[in-house]
Each structure stands twice: as C-alpha cells, then as structure tokens.
Write a protein that holds these residues in place. Structure first.
Motif, PDB file in Angstrom:
ATOM      1  N   ASN A   1       0.598  -1.169  -0.140  1.00  0.00           N
ATOM      2  CA  ASN A   1       0.222  -0.249   0.071  1.00  0.00           C
ATOM      3  C   ASN A   1       0.660   0.968   0.055  1.00  0.00           C
ATOM      4  O   ASN A   1       0.120   2.118  -0.680  1.00  0.00           O
ATOM      5  CB  ASN A   1      -1.090   0.034   1.209  1.00  0.00           C
ATOM      6  CG  ASN A   1      -1.689   1.284   1.053  1.00  0.00           C
ATOM      7  OD1 ASN A   1      -2.251   1.715   0.546  1.00  0.00           O
ATOM      8  ND2 ASN A   1      -1.582   1.698   2.369  1.00  0.00           N
ATOM      9  N   GLU A   2       2.153   1.337   0.673  1.00  0.00           N
ATOM     10  CA  GLU A   2       2.742   2.809   0.842  1.00  0.00           C
ATOM     11  C   GLU A   2       3.574   2.478  -0.647  1.00  0.00           C
ATOM     12  O   GLU A   2       3.921   4.133  -0.689  1.00  0.00           O
ATOM     13  CB  GLU A   2       4.045   2.141   1.881  1.00  0.00           C
ATOM     14  CG  GLU A   2       4.191   3.706   1.935  1.00  0.00           C
ATOM     15  CD  GLU A   2       5.034   3.320   3.450  1.00  0.00           C
ATOM     16  OE1 GLU A   2       5.796   4.328   3.875  1.00  0.00           O
ATOM     17  OE2 GLU A   2       5.244   2.429   3.712  1.00  0.00           O
ATOM     18  N   ILE A   3       4.050   1.155  -1.381  1.00  0.00           N
ATOM     19  CA  ILE A   3       4.378   1.595  -2.382  1.00  0.00           C
ATOM     20  C   ILE A   3       3.514   2.444  -3.742  1.00  0.00           C
ATOM     21  O   ILE A   3       3.453   3.406  -4.419  1.00  0.00           O
ATOM     22  CB  ILE A   3       4.476   0.395  -3.047  1.00  0.00           C
ATOM     23  CG1 ILE A   3       6.171   0.084  -2.513  1.00  0.00           C
ATOM     24  CG2 ILE A   3       5.467   0.464  -4.728  1.00  0.00           C
ATOM     25  CD1 ILE A   3       6.754  -1.450  -2.625  1.00  0.00           C
ATOM     26  N   ASP A   4       2.151   1.566  -3.477  1.00  0.00           N
ATOM     27  CA  ASP A   4       0.892   2.440  -4.497  1.00  0.00           C
ATOM     28  C   ASP A   4       0.776   3.950  -3.645  1.00  0.00           C
ATOM     29  O   ASP A   4       0.473   4.850  -4.919  1.00  0.00           O
ATOM     30  CB  ASP A   4      -0.265   1.588  -4.118  1.00  0.00           C
ATOM     31  CG  ASP A   4      -0.223   0.305  -4.219  1.00  0.00           C
ATOM     32  OD1 ASP A   4       0.931  -0.085  -5.557  1.00  0.00           O
ATOM     33  OD2 ASP A   4      -1.093  -0.174  -3.702  1.00  0.00           O
ATOM     34  N   LEU A   5       1.035   4.523  -2.924  1.00  0.00           N
ATOM     35  CA  LEU A   5       1.216   5.968  -2.381  1.00  0.00           C
ATOM     36  C   LEU A   5       2.010   6.762  -2.680  1.00  0.00           C
ATOM     37  O   LEU A   5       1.392   7.418  -2.744  1.00  0.00           O
ATOM     38  CB  LEU A   5       1.510   5.660  -0.993  1.00  0.00           C
ATOM     39  CG  LEU A   5      -0.301   5.421  -0.425  1.00  0.00           C
ATOM     40  CD1 LEU A   5      -0.639   5.297   0.999  1.00  0.00           C
ATOM     41  CD2 LEU A   5      -1.265   6.063  -0.675  1.00  0.00           C
TER      42      LEU A   5
END
Length: 258
Positions: free
Chosen positions: A76-80
């Motif tokens: 999720n952090e990569i997506d953000l």
C-alpha cells in the motif's frame, strides 16, 4: 575566490531543524552552502519535505521508502508513493532515500528487496535518479541496479565500501556520497577510497542531523558542516578547496537537474 556548496543529503524535516529551518539555512548559507537536497524515509514525512521545498527556494526533495522504515503494509505504501510522485513533481529531484540495509541479520530481506526494486522501477519510469542507502548490502544493490539499468543513475549515500565496489557503482552511472566519516582517523579504508575516486563522481553530504564530524561527537550534525567535509576531502586528495567545490557543485546540479 568564493566557494559554493550543496548539501546533497540532509534531513531538514527532523529535529532539531523542524520549526527552526530558517536559522539553520542561514547558518549554512554563511558557510557557502546554497542548496539542500532533503530525502524522505516513508509516507510519514513526504508531505513535510514537499512543504519545506515550497517554503524555501534553496530546498529540493526526494520521495522514497527507507529500508529501515518499511511498514508492514508496504504494498500500500508503494501505491501511495506512486500517487505522490504523480502529484508532486515540482522540485522533486530524486527517489529516495531507498535501498537495502542488512546490518541486522534478522531483517526481512525479501521485503527490503521488493520495496527497493519497485522504487528502482519508479525511478526508471519517471526518469529520476535514486538516493540509495546501502549498508552490508552493496553486492545485492549492485545486482538489482544491473537488472533494471537506470538511465539517470543516482548516488550511493554515505558510502563505506571498497574501491572496487565504488567503481562498480560508478560504471552503472552512480555518484559516491562523501560525508563526515572521512574526518575520523579510524576511517582509513574510506579515506583511501575517496582519495582514488574520480572527482567528477563525488557528491558532498552531511546526513544531518546524523553522522557528526570528528570533534563534534555527541552533537547534532548541521548542513553548514558540508564545508568542513570539503576541507577534509581537500586534505585527503591533496587538491584545492576551489577545485573540489567547483567540480562537486557541478556534479550535484547535473545529477539532480537543479
């Protein structure tokens, strides 16, 4: 002749700088430090480094996920991060601080490698250089960089590896970040390496507030100390401050496009 410096790696959003940035910027500018690259460590400070760059014309930033600050929900952090890179392009000069840190033998290497590789791919997509943290992991970092073949290269921050490893990074289009460690007598290997590197492949950095120079142990490091790093480098390489500062300044503006 006057000399001019860029601190290619300082965390001006950390304490003791937060809220007092103008004081520390002025202090640095009095020593000839005119530009500052502020990398981030994860989503918790992306907005802060962007805000700093908007408030101060001398500050540029990088967005990234540091290997020691990877969250459990790293996908999720990569997506953000992808979303943030789409939204914030003005003064974003690199992806980082990213990389691998295998100092702790019990670390989750697979998670670190995955998150690092994803950031390498983003650097390729957005044509940005990388600011790489590499500790006990140079060969693993080299392997990933060879696989992805980045056009814009980057910098290996706080480098402390061998001359052979430094040259391998340089062959891949990377610069070597040199900081306060060269002020210590015990850092014989690192001083030998920086004495033999091509000057046009070196950047100067403080890693403020970390990595204080010799004589300042126990104190918070500050960006004005990049001038002292240059003084030590001049002694080690037996070159003039003018030569080193001019070449390294060009190196830094060339890499980050500033």
């Amino acid at each position: 002749m006057s000399v001019e410096f860029i601190d290619s790696h300082c965390h001006l959003d950390f304490l003791p700088f937060a809220g007092n940035e103008s004081y520390y910027l002025q202090k640095a500018q009095e020593k000839g430090v005119t530009k500052f690259i502020v990398p981030s460590v994860n989503k918790s400070n992306w907005a802060r480094v962007v805000s700093l760059s908007q408030q101060h014309s001398s500050i540029y930033y990088a967005l990234g996920i540091h290997p020691l600050f990877i969250s459990d929900d790293y996908q999720n952090e990569i997506d953000l991060l992808k979303q943030s890179l789409q939204e914030h392009r003005d003064k974003c000069v690199a992806i980082g601080e990213c990389g691998l840190d295998f100092w702790d033998p019990d670390c989750d290497r697979d998670a670190q490698i995955y998150v690092f590789r994803e950031q390498c791919l983003l650097a390729k997509q957005y044509q940005l250089p990388l600011i790489i943290h590499s500790r006990k992991s140079h060969d693993h970092v080299l392997k990933r960089l060879r696989e992805i073949k980045l056009e814009k290269g980057g910098v290996i921050h706080g480098f402390s590896g061998s001359l052979q490893q430094a040259n391998q990074f340089i062959e891949l289009g990377f610069y070597i970040g040199v900081g306060g460690v060269i002020s210590y007598e015990r850092a014989k290997k690192t001083k030998m390496v920086v004495s033999q590197l091509p000057l046009d492949k070196i950047l100067l950095e403080t890693d403020a507030p970390d990595m204080p120079l010799f004589g300042f142990q126990g104190q918070k490091n500050t960006p004005d100390k990049v001038r002292k790093v240059c003084e030590y480098l001049a002694l080690i390489r037996k070159e003039s401050m003018q030569t080193i500062s001019e070449t390294v300044y060009k190196n830094t503006t060339s890499l980050f496009g500033i």
